[in-house]
Design an enzyme around this catalytic site. Structure first.
Site, PDB file in Angstrom:
ATOM      1  N   ARG A 231       0.802  -1.320   0.093  1.00 46.50           N
ATOM      2  CA  ARG A 231      -0.050   0.012  -0.160  1.00 46.50           C
ATOM      3  C   ARG A 231       0.703   1.108   0.185  1.00 46.50           C
ATOM      4  NH1 ARG A 231      -4.021  -1.198   4.904  1.00 46.50           N
ATOM      5  NH2 ARG A 231      -2.236  -2.090   5.883  1.00 46.50           N
TER       6      ARG A 231
ATOM      7  N   HIS B   5      -3.544   2.088  14.820  1.00 49.59           N
ATOM      8  CA  HIS B   5      -3.191   1.860  13.433  1.00 49.59           C
ATOM      9  C   HIS B   5      -4.313   0.839  12.817  1.00 49.59           C
ATOM     10  CE1 HIS B   5       0.466   4.047  14.122  1.00 49.59           C
ATOM     11  NE2 HIS B   5       0.489   4.286  12.666  1.00 49.59           N
TER      12      HIS B   5
ATOM     13  N   LYS C 154      -0.952  -3.893  10.664  1.00 48.25           N
ATOM     14  CA  LYS C 154       0.449  -3.376  11.045  1.00 48.25           C
ATOM     15  C   LYS C 154       0.864  -4.419  11.845  1.00 48.25           C
ATOM     16  CE  LYS C 154       2.607   0.783  13.106  1.00 48.25           C
ATOM     17  NZ  LYS C 154       3.722   0.815  11.925  1.00 48.25           N
TER      18      LYS C 154
END
Length: 269
Positions: free
Chosen positions: A15, A158, A162
Protein backbone atom coordinates in the site's frame (compact mmCIF):
# COMPACT_ATOMS: atom_id res chain seq x y z
CA UNK A 1 12.97 15.41 -17.38
CA UNK A 2 16.24 13.51 -17.61
CA UNK A 3 17.91 16.02 -15.29
CA UNK A 4 15.44 15.40 -12.47
CA UNK A 5 16.60 13.19 -9.58
CA UNK A 6 15.94 9.51 -10.28
CA UNK A 7 13.94 7.75 -7.56
CA UNK A 8 13.59 4.01 -6.85
CA UNK A 9 10.76 2.67 -4.68
CA UNK A 10 11.15 -0.57 -2.72
CA UNK A 11 8.26 -2.77 -1.64
CA UNK A 12 6.50 -1.61 -4.79
CA UNK A 13 3.37 -3.75 -4.46
CA UNK A 14 2.50 -2.69 -0.90
CA UNK A 15 0.00 0.00 0.00
CA UNK A 16 2.74 2.44 0.92
CA UNK A 17 4.89 1.38 -2.00
CA UNK A 18 2.14 2.13 -4.49
CA UNK A 19 1.43 5.46 -2.80
CA UNK A 20 5.11 6.39 -3.07
CA UNK A 21 5.12 5.41 -6.74
CA UNK A 22 2.07 7.54 -7.52
CA UNK A 23 3.56 10.47 -5.63
CA UNK A 24 6.81 10.33 -7.62
CA UNK A 25 4.93 9.90 -10.91
CA UNK A 26 2.79 12.95 -10.14
CA UNK A 27 5.81 15.02 -9.15
CA UNK A 28 7.38 17.65 -11.39
CA UNK A 29 10.61 17.56 -9.36
CA UNK A 30 11.60 13.88 -9.61
CA UNK A 31 11.33 10.89 -11.93
CA UNK A 32 10.70 7.23 -11.19
CA UNK A 33 13.58 5.10 -12.44
CA UNK A 34 13.03 1.80 -10.67
CA UNK A 35 10.86 -0.39 -8.47
CA UNK A 36 11.89 -3.34 -6.32
CA UNK A 37 10.02 -6.35 -4.97
CA UNK A 38 11.16 -9.46 -3.16
CA UNK A 39 12.40 -12.45 -5.19
CA UNK A 40 9.54 -14.66 -6.31
CA UNK A 41 6.91 -11.91 -6.15
CA UNK A 42 4.41 -11.96 -9.02
CA UNK A 43 5.30 -8.40 -10.03
CA UNK A 44 8.98 -9.14 -10.67
CA UNK A 45 9.77 -8.86 -14.39
CA UNK A 46 6.52 -7.05 -15.15
CA UNK A 47 6.15 -3.45 -16.27
CA UNK A 48 5.30 -1.50 -13.11
CA UNK A 49 2.35 0.32 -14.65
CA UNK A 50 0.83 -2.91 -15.92
CA UNK A 51 1.38 -4.62 -12.56
CA UNK A 52 -0.48 -1.76 -10.86
CA UNK A 53 -3.42 -2.23 -13.23
CA UNK A 54 -2.74 0.73 -15.49
CA UNK A 55 -0.79 1.57 -18.62
CA UNK A 56 2.85 0.65 -19.14
CA UNK A 57 5.40 3.01 -17.59
CA UNK A 58 8.59 1.63 -19.08
CA UNK A 59 9.85 0.66 -15.61
CA UNK A 60 10.35 -3.05 -14.96
CA UNK A 61 9.92 -4.36 -11.42
CA UNK A 62 13.21 -5.89 -10.25
CA UNK A 63 14.24 -8.23 -7.46
CA UNK A 64 17.86 -7.04 -7.70
CA UNK A 65 18.39 -3.87 -5.61
CA UNK A 66 21.93 -3.29 -6.92
CA UNK A 67 20.68 -3.26 -10.48
CA UNK A 68 17.61 -1.15 -9.71
CA UNK A 69 19.57 1.44 -7.68
CA UNK A 70 22.32 1.86 -10.26
CA UNK A 71 22.23 5.46 -11.48
CA UNK A 72 19.46 6.51 -9.07
CA UNK A 73 19.80 9.52 -6.81
CA UNK A 74 17.50 8.30 -4.03
CA UNK A 75 15.69 5.23 -2.69
CA UNK A 76 12.33 5.45 -0.92
CA UNK A 77 11.95 2.53 1.47
CA UNK A 78 8.96 1.66 3.68
CA UNK A 79 9.48 -2.09 4.02
CA UNK A 80 10.75 -4.24 6.92
CA UNK A 81 13.93 -3.99 9.02
CA UNK A 82 15.83 -6.90 7.44
CA UNK A 83 14.99 -5.73 3.92
CA UNK A 84 15.85 -2.13 4.75
CA UNK A 85 19.33 -3.11 5.98
CA UNK A 86 20.01 -4.87 2.68
CA UNK A 87 18.63 -1.91 0.74
CA UNK A 88 20.80 0.49 2.77
CA UNK A 89 23.96 -1.34 1.75
CA UNK A 90 22.90 -1.46 -1.90
CA UNK A 91 21.98 2.25 -1.84
CA UNK A 92 25.36 3.12 -0.33
CA UNK A 93 27.15 1.16 -3.04
CA UNK A 94 25.11 3.04 -5.66
CA UNK A 95 25.76 6.41 -3.99
CA UNK A 96 22.01 7.02 -3.59
CA UNK A 97 20.40 8.81 -0.66
CA UNK A 98 18.26 6.41 1.36
CA UNK A 99 14.94 7.64 2.77
CA UNK A 100 13.68 5.16 5.37
CA UNK A 101 10.13 5.08 6.69
CA UNK A 102 10.50 1.49 7.93
CA UNK A 103 9.80 0.98 11.63
CA UNK A 104 10.40 -1.83 14.15
CA UNK A 105 14.22 -1.71 14.20
CA UNK A 106 16.27 -3.33 16.94
CA UNK A 107 19.31 -1.57 18.43
CA UNK A 108 21.66 -3.70 16.32
CA UNK A 109 19.81 -2.64 13.17
CA UNK A 110 20.18 1.03 14.07
CA UNK A 111 23.89 0.55 14.72
CA UNK A 112 24.29 -1.04 11.29
CA UNK A 113 22.44 1.85 9.63
CA UNK A 114 24.65 4.34 11.48
CA UNK A 115 27.70 2.64 9.99
CA UNK A 116 26.28 2.76 6.47
CA UNK A 117 25.35 6.44 6.92
CA UNK A 118 29.06 7.24 7.10
CA UNK A 119 29.08 6.68 3.32
CA UNK A 120 25.80 8.23 2.12
CA UNK A 121 23.02 10.42 3.53
CA UNK A 122 20.25 8.44 5.22
CA UNK A 123 17.03 10.17 6.23
CA UNK A 124 15.11 8.01 8.70
CA UNK A 125 11.90 8.90 10.50
CA UNK A 126 9.14 6.96 12.19
CA UNK A 127 6.78 9.38 10.48
CA UNK A 128 7.35 11.61 7.46
CA UNK A 129 4.44 14.03 7.90
CA UNK A 130 4.90 17.71 8.69
CA UNK A 131 2.16 17.64 11.33
CA UNK A 132 3.66 14.73 13.25
CA UNK A 133 7.10 16.31 13.30
CA UNK A 134 5.58 19.50 14.68
CA UNK A 135 3.85 17.32 17.30
CA UNK A 136 7.26 15.89 18.22
CA UNK A 137 8.54 19.41 18.86
CA UNK A 138 5.48 20.33 20.91
CA UNK A 139 5.79 17.14 22.95
CA UNK A 140 9.40 17.91 23.84
CA UNK A 141 8.50 21.47 24.83
CA UNK A 142 5.50 20.51 26.99
CA UNK A 143 7.40 17.67 28.68
CA UNK A 144 10.18 20.09 29.58
CA UNK A 145 7.68 22.52 31.09
CA UNK A 146 5.81 20.00 33.27
CA UNK A 147 7.26 18.01 36.16
CA UNK A 148 6.54 14.42 37.19
CA UNK A 149 3.23 15.43 38.76
CA UNK A 150 2.04 15.02 35.16
CA UNK A 151 1.91 11.43 33.92
CA UNK A 152 2.74 11.02 30.23
CA UNK A 153 0.80 8.51 28.16
CA UNK A 154 1.15 7.94 24.40
CA UNK A 155 -1.82 6.29 22.71
CA UNK A 156 -1.62 5.24 19.07
CA UNK A 157 -4.11 3.64 16.66
CA UNK A 158 -3.38 1.95 13.33
CA UNK A 159 -4.95 -0.46 10.84
CA UNK A 160 -5.24 -4.14 11.65
CA UNK A 161 -2.43 -5.16 9.26
CA UNK A 162 0.32 -3.26 11.09
CA UNK A 163 2.84 -5.71 12.53
CA UNK A 164 4.89 -3.64 15.01
CA UNK A 165 3.92 -1.89 18.25
CA UNK A 166 4.38 0.70 19.55
CA UNK A 167 4.42 2.47 16.20
CA UNK A 168 7.56 4.24 15.06
CA UNK A 169 5.73 7.52 15.50
CA UNK A 170 4.76 6.67 19.08
CA UNK A 171 8.40 5.92 19.84
CA UNK A 172 9.44 9.25 18.26
CA UNK A 173 6.97 10.98 20.57
CA UNK A 174 8.19 8.98 23.54
CA UNK A 175 11.79 9.95 22.80
CA UNK A 176 10.75 13.60 22.53
CA UNK A 177 8.95 13.43 25.88
CA UNK A 178 11.96 11.75 27.49
CA UNK A 179 14.33 14.36 26.08
CA UNK A 180 12.09 17.11 27.42
CA UNK A 181 12.16 15.48 30.85
CA UNK A 182 15.88 14.77 30.68
CA UNK A 183 15.40 11.03 31.18
CA UNK A 184 16.12 7.83 29.25
CA UNK A 185 13.10 6.42 27.42
CA UNK A 186 14.67 2.96 27.49
CA UNK A 187 14.76 3.08 31.30
CA UNK A 188 11.46 4.89 31.85
CA UNK A 189 9.01 3.45 29.31
CA UNK A 190 6.00 1.35 30.32
CA UNK A 191 4.77 -0.66 27.34
CA UNK A 192 2.61 -3.38 28.76
CA UNK A 193 -0.10 -3.58 31.37
CA UNK A 194 -1.96 -6.82 31.86
CA UNK A 195 -3.28 -8.31 35.07
CA UNK A 196 -2.43 -6.99 38.52
CA UNK A 197 0.32 -4.55 37.58
CA UNK A 198 0.23 -2.32 40.64
CA UNK A 199 -0.07 1.45 40.61
CA UNK A 200 1.47 3.49 37.84
CA UNK A 201 5.11 4.28 38.58
CA UNK A 202 5.83 8.00 38.88
CA UNK A 203 7.78 9.43 35.97
CA UNK A 204 7.22 6.54 33.56
CA UNK A 205 6.15 7.21 29.96
CA UNK A 206 3.30 4.86 29.08
CA UNK A 207 2.39 3.43 25.67
CA UNK A 208 -0.86 1.92 24.42
CA UNK A 209 -1.44 0.52 20.92
CA UNK A 210 -4.78 -0.02 19.18
CA UNK A 211 -5.07 -2.07 15.97
CA UNK A 212 -8.38 -1.87 14.12
CA UNK A 213 -9.98 -1.59 10.70
CA UNK A 214 -8.28 0.68 8.20
CA UNK A 215 -7.05 3.42 10.54
CA UNK A 216 -4.18 5.26 8.80
CA UNK A 217 -2.66 6.63 11.99
CA UNK A 218 -3.76 8.48 15.11
CA UNK A 219 -1.45 9.60 17.94
CA UNK A 220 -2.26 11.22 21.27
CA UNK A 221 0.26 12.45 23.81
CA UNK A 222 -1.52 12.93 27.13
CA UNK A 223 -0.10 14.85 30.08
CA UNK A 224 -2.32 14.19 33.09
CA UNK A 225 -2.12 15.47 36.67
CA UNK A 226 -4.64 15.69 39.49
CA UNK A 227 -7.48 17.86 38.25
CA UNK A 228 -6.23 18.59 34.72
CA UNK A 229 -5.17 16.94 31.48
CA UNK A 230 -3.45 18.20 28.33
CA UNK A 231 -3.77 16.21 25.09
CA UNK A 232 -1.68 16.78 21.96
CA UNK A 233 -3.16 14.96 18.97
CA UNK A 234 -2.41 14.18 15.34
CA UNK A 235 -4.78 12.31 13.01
CA UNK A 236 -3.70 11.10 9.57
CA UNK A 237 -6.49 10.34 7.10
CA UNK A 238 -4.45 9.83 3.93
CA UNK A 239 -1.15 7.95 3.44
CA UNK A 240 -0.24 10.51 0.79
CA UNK A 241 1.08 12.80 3.55
CA UNK A 242 3.81 10.25 4.32
CA UNK A 243 4.68 9.78 0.64
CA UNK A 244 4.91 13.52 0.04
CA UNK A 245 7.16 13.85 3.08
CA UNK A 246 9.39 11.01 1.87
CA UNK A 247 9.78 12.61 -1.56
CA UNK A 248 10.56 15.95 0.09
CA UNK A 249 13.26 14.18 2.12
CA UNK A 250 14.74 12.55 -0.99
CA UNK A 251 15.01 15.88 -2.78
CA UNK A 252 16.41 17.59 0.32
CA UNK A 253 19.11 14.92 0.69
CA UNK A 254 20.61 15.64 -2.74
CA UNK A 255 24.08 17.05 -2.25
CA UNK A 256 24.05 16.51 1.52
CA UNK A 257 27.08 15.08 3.29
CA UNK A 258 26.94 11.45 4.45
CA UNK A 259 25.23 11.06 7.80
CA UNK A 260 21.99 10.27 9.58
CA UNK A 261 19.21 12.83 9.24
CA UNK A 262 15.62 13.10 10.44
CA UNK A 263 12.53 14.87 9.13
CA UNK A 264 13.25 17.62 11.64
CA UNK A 265 16.41 18.30 9.62
CA UNK A 266 14.47 18.18 6.36
CA UNK A 267 11.84 20.60 7.67
CA UNK A 268 14.36 22.90 9.32
CA UNK A 269 12.88 22.29 12.78
Amino acid sequence: MGNLPGIVVTGASGRMGQMLIRTVLDSETARLTGAVERPGHAWVGQDLGTAMGGTALGVTVSDDPAQAFDGAQAVLDFTAPAATLAFAEAAAQAGAAHVIGTTGFEEADLSALAGIAQRVPIVRAGNMSLGVNLLVQLTRTVAAALDEDFDIEIVESHHNKKVDAPSGTALMLGEAAAEGRGISLKEMSDRGRDGITGARERGKIGFSALRMGDVVGEHDVVFAAAGERITLRHVATDRAIFARGALKAALWAQGKAPGEYSMLDVLGL
